[in-house]
Motif scaffolding. Sequence first.
Motif, PDB file in Angstrom:
ATOM      1  N   PRO A 378       0.821  -1.217   0.000  1.00 35.08           N
ATOM      2  CA  PRO A 378       0.000   0.000   0.000  1.00 35.08           C
ATOM      3  C   PRO A 378       0.854   1.266   0.000  1.00 35.08           C
ATOM      4  O   PRO A 378       2.053   1.243   0.253  1.00 35.08           O
ATOM      5  N   HIS A 410      -0.959  11.980  -6.885  1.00 34.75           N
ATOM      6  CA  HIS A 410      -1.420  10.774  -6.185  1.00 34.75           C
ATOM      7  C   HIS A 410      -1.916  11.075  -4.771  1.00 34.75           C
ATOM      8  O   HIS A 410      -2.517  10.203  -4.141  1.00 34.75           O
ATOM      9  N   ASN A 414      -7.685   9.405  -7.002  1.00 37.90           N
ATOM     10  CA  ASN A 414      -7.713   7.944  -7.059  1.00 37.90           C
ATOM     11  C   ASN A 414      -7.319   7.494  -8.462  1.00 37.90           C
ATOM     12  O   ASN A 414      -7.857   7.991  -9.460  1.00 37.90           O
ATOM     13  N   LYS A 418      -5.921   0.055  -9.009  1.00 35.96           N
ATOM     14  CA  LYS A 418      -5.437   0.091  -7.640  1.00 35.96           C
ATOM     15  C   LYS A 418      -3.939  -0.132  -7.505  1.00 35.96           C
ATOM     16  O   LYS A 418      -3.379   0.106  -6.436  1.00 35.96           O
ATOM     17  N   ARG A 419      -3.275  -0.600  -8.556  1.00 39.44           N
ATOM     18  CA  ARG A 419      -1.835  -0.800  -8.430  1.00 39.44           C
ATOM     19  C   ARG A 419      -1.080   0.532  -8.462  1.00 39.44           C
ATOM     20  O   ARG A 419       0.080   0.596  -8.129  1.00 39.44           O
ATOM     21  N   ARG A 422      -2.086   6.362  -4.353  1.00 41.38           N
ATOM     22  CA  ARG A 422      -2.547   6.085  -2.995  1.00 41.38           C
ATOM     23  C   ARG A 422      -3.967   5.539  -3.030  1.00 41.38           C
ATOM     24  O   ARG A 422      -4.876   6.206  -3.537  1.00 41.38           O
ATOM     25  N   ASN A 423      -4.162   4.372  -2.488  1.00 39.73           N
ATOM     26  CA  ASN A 423      -5.522   3.831  -2.402  1.00 39.73           C
ATOM     27  C   ASN A 423      -6.296   4.639  -1.353  1.00 39.73           C
ATOM     28  O   ASN A 423      -5.833   4.847  -0.240  1.00 39.73           O
ATOM     29  N   GLU A 439     -11.357   0.858   2.197  1.00 41.50           N
ATOM     30  CA  GLU A 439     -10.094   0.198   1.905  1.00 41.50           C
ATOM     31  C   GLU A 439      -9.662  -0.686   3.067  1.00 41.50           C
ATOM     32  O   GLU A 439      -9.842  -0.322   4.227  1.00 41.50           O
ATOM     33  N   SER A 442      -6.626   0.315   6.333  1.00 42.30           N
ATOM     34  CA  SER A 442      -6.914   1.750   6.311  1.00 42.30           C
ATOM     35  C   SER A 442      -6.074   2.536   7.310  1.00 42.30           C
ATOM     36  O   SER A 442      -5.800   3.717   7.086  1.00 42.30           O
ATOM     37  N   LEU A 445      -2.769   3.060   5.555  1.00 45.32           N
ATOM     38  CA  LEU A 445      -2.964   4.003   4.457  1.00 45.32           C
ATOM     39  C   LEU A 445      -3.029   5.434   4.976  1.00 45.32           C
ATOM     40  O   LEU A 445      -2.467   6.355   4.376  1.00 45.32           O
TER      41      LEU A 445
END
Length: 683
Positions: A378, A410, A414, A418-419, A422-423, A439, A442, A445
């Motif tokens: 992540p 980023h 979004n 997802k790769r 930042r998710n 997510e 979290s 993240l």
Amino acid sequence: MKYCNLVNTKQGSKSVHRFSSGNTLPLVQLPFGMAAFAPQTVEDNIRWYYHPDSHSLEGIRLTHQPSPWIADYGAMVFLPQNKKMGGADGEARWSGYRPEEAVLTPYYLKTRFLRSRADFELSPTERGAAIKITFDENNGDNYFSAVPVKGMCSYRFDAKTNTLYASTDMHMSGEAVKFRNYIVLRFPEGAVDVEKTLVSNGENFRSGTKIRGKKAGIHLALTEKVTEIKLATSYISFEQAVLNLENELSGKSLEDVKTFAEEKWESYLSRIKIEAKDEKQLRTFYSCMYRAFLYPHKCYEYDKNGNAVHYCPHDGSIRKGVRYTDNGFWDTYRTVYPFFSLVAKEELREMLTAFIYEYKESGWLPRWLSIGECGCMPSTLVDAVICDGAVKGFIDNETLEVALEGMIKHSVTNAPHKRFGRNGAETYCKLGYVPYEDEKESVNLTLDAAYGDWCIAEVAKLLGKKDIEKEYRKRALNYKNLFDPETGFMRAKDKKGNFRPDFTPIGWGRDYTEGSAWQNSFAVPHDMEGLAELYGGKDKLIAKIDELFATPPYYEIIGYGCEIHEITELAAIDFGQCAISNQPSFHIPYIFSELGDVEKTAYWVERLCNEAFSYEDDGFPGDEDNGTTAIWYIFGVLGFYPFCPGRPDYVKGKKQVIRAFIGEKEIDADSFEGSRIPYDELI
């Protein structure tokens, strides 16, 4: 002193899927080289293909694998065979060998294939190798085989140029648009008997010099007992591979390549010289130094005009400039790049430029590269790598402007996949944290985003962008939004701001990355004083870290559905809840020093270095991860650590070696006053 003689390239290789002692390979390659080689002892699992105790040998693999969790790409296996041969199936071709007799150094490999009664020797160049095959006798039944690992392979032997043209599209993670590894092997004139050469599809053999398929292989009949072969690779074309061969191997014997490779490794290993306490420390230190310079891999070549060019995995095009790959920033930002800023300055400058211009090619700054973007872990900790390089003067302003554009993108947007990025970035901007409904992981993240925001503020400051700096300094305090004063841990919240109700501090996964609340609640390297205020002062936070080390390594399976190997390793080393086997705990022993208590840091770091690390095949407490864990040990025994990459200083521990030199400058961490050592005073 010959530093290479102190290196055990097998350090950490005694690993299996359920328990890692490093998850490493005994790689024979040049520092940061594009091509690496290692014995393949078992094919059962393509990812865990070498074990130091195995007495079987399936061949020598051309490899680029950064980790078994990411797996390999562009791989192919080579071996000597005779009489009844095996093709694509490792079970059909494996030979007995004596692992205790194998020679595995950073610059040279020699193994004995007992079945074919032949020796295989190899020394690397940056994009290839010199190989020597020696059979005990020339009975007319001796072959050199090239066989697949996975993917579509093709082979064609050209008798006019005595060259085998082989290729594979094998890749197992991330982007690799139109990827192909082009491999050329040049044989001496008359060394191959075309009439007796075989091709295979699986275990079906026929005469021929050309074949293509997913289980295809070629077996070149050799006319002499001793054959020297030159190998080169390219991600661009066969023509480029031939050019790479000419540039790196023309007119050179195996001994020439071996001598050059040894000298290259000696020059890198000697960049830090130590006077060690004992043999174990000396060998562990230099085995770790070898690990420090394997990754990231160069991913560029030189065209006929001498200009750097590279394959772009995002669209399959060929671009100008340098490129590096096989690196995950979630792991490596903590130790690798702050280490390179001390001992690999020119290489770091080139790497940073390559990573930043990845943004121009893919639209996003990189996260976890293995040929292309994998997005394995992540967050966007490339922020810390860029910031650390910027404050230390490794990035020019023009390039830094590009970096800041990518960092801001980023942090607020979004990504469509997802790769990348930042998710949970957009929700984080809205709420000041990433909610657990949106997510997994979290908490991590959120904390990583806050630290990344601090890095953005520092870069904006360097570029004189005061409004951006002000905005991101405020965002950098978002970690406070997840602090629970009742439990003293960072906890996940829902979109309404409520903590997840079923909380346990020893529950692994779900809201946390490869850990529990114990390992992940203190990831605030940029504002440890602010974190201490949440606890009621520095003494209270120090007491919490004392409690962390005193709490037994109990755990509960919450988010993974099974016990992952990092959990098993936490319990195995038994340093309380400090899982030094994995990156989230790397800075925990240094929190004491960051808050002013150097002695407590010195106590725990010395114990961890002595009890959890060695130069043996099981020498690491967990995954080594592209130099990160090896360099943690190096910093540990030198007596200082990059607590907050992006801040141009190191926190103190205690020097564990007798003397240490970086270049010609003696470094005595104990001689510095206070708990921090400025970067400028180390270089």
